[in-house]
Design an enzyme around this catalytic site. Structure first.
Site, PDB file in Angstrom:
ATOM      1  N   ASP A  33      -0.225  -2.695  -1.922  1.00  7.68           N
ATOM      2  CA  ASP A  33      -0.177  -1.305  -1.470  1.00  7.68           C
ATOM      3  C   ASP A  33      -0.715  -1.249  -0.049  1.00  7.68           C
ATOM      4  OD1 ASP A  33       0.755  -0.153  -3.882  1.00  7.68           O
ATOM      5  OD2 ASP A  33      -1.262  -0.250  -4.716  1.00  7.68           O
ATOM      6  N   ASP A 169       4.776   2.682 -11.500  1.00  8.92           N
ATOM      7  CA  ASP A 169       3.521   2.290 -10.859  1.00  8.92           C
ATOM      8  C   ASP A 169       2.511   3.420 -11.005  1.00  8.92           C
ATOM      9  OD1 ASP A 169       1.473   1.360  -9.259  1.00  8.92           O
ATOM     10  OD2 ASP A 169       2.610   1.410  -7.391  1.00  8.92           O
TER      11      ASP A 169
END
EC number: 5.1.3.-
Length: 210
Positions: A33, A169
């Site tokens: 991320d 996610d």
């Protein structure tokens, strides 16, 4: 089920150790991320850290850009041959152009939708997408709890984007993963459920059988 461990959920003081622990395990990609506080209120990895991770891990890398201008990263990322690059639909003025830029890096291109973002307006991009990621928790730093109603959104993605690969996610526990698999998710990003466990191999095996 294809799994993608999210390094941002590992202990930041032990990233090297965590990468070594993952070396010989079987999963789809190591997930990074990228956050700089311009889109959500957090900061994760800079380019130097990304390059160091790429040098150490034998696994393919997938990137989830949670920032306002992901395009600034693409030229540098091309050098490390990313497998996937996902960008948030909410950040894009010209999504088709951005997806083309992603492909120029050699990566497969995907869009991410926050829980509150409808997908219908984006169906025209179906032929340009390799993947669609549904955020199954709010990326807000407030506990990131799994939102069960996102299973319905997964089903909508499978219908609206039948040729793309469907990712989930956010806040994914084993119980949540069972629901998401039943809804049609093909890929899952797992973070705390993996890195808080005592046996990474066994945890991955549990998720992979769904």
């Amino acid at each position: 089920m294809i799994l993608h461990p999210s390094l941002a959920s590992a202990n930041p003081l032990h990233y090297g150790r965590e990468l070594t622990a993952l070396d010989n395990l079987d999963f789809g990609s190591l997930h990074l991320d990228i956050e700089d506080s311009s889109f959500i209120n957090n900061i994760t990895f800079g380019m130097k850290t990304v390059q160091a991770v790429a040098r150490q891990t034998p696994h393919p890398l997938s990137f989830h850009f949670m920032l306002a201008r992901p395009q600034r990263w693409f030229n540098a990322l091309a050098e490390i041959r990313p497998a996937w690059i996902f960008v948030h639909a909410e950040t894009l003025d010209y999504p088709s152009e951005t997806l083309t830029e992603i492909r120029h890096t050699g990566a497969r291109a995907g869009l991410v939708f926050n829980p509150a973002t409808p997908i219908d307006a984006w169906r025209y991009l179906a032929s340009e997408l390799d993947g669609v990621m549904v955020m199954t928790s709010e990326p807000d730093g407030q506990g990131q709890r799994f939102i069960p109603s996102m299973c319905e959104k997964i089903q909508k993605v499978r219908t609206a984007f039948p040729q793309t690969e469907c990712w989930a996610d956010g806040g994914i526990t084993l119980a949540a993963a069972q629901q998401l698999a039943a809804a049609g998710a093909q890929h899952m990003v797992i973070g705390r459920a993996l890195f808080s466990s005592s046996d990474y191999r066994a945890t991955l095996a549990q998720f992979a059988t769904l």
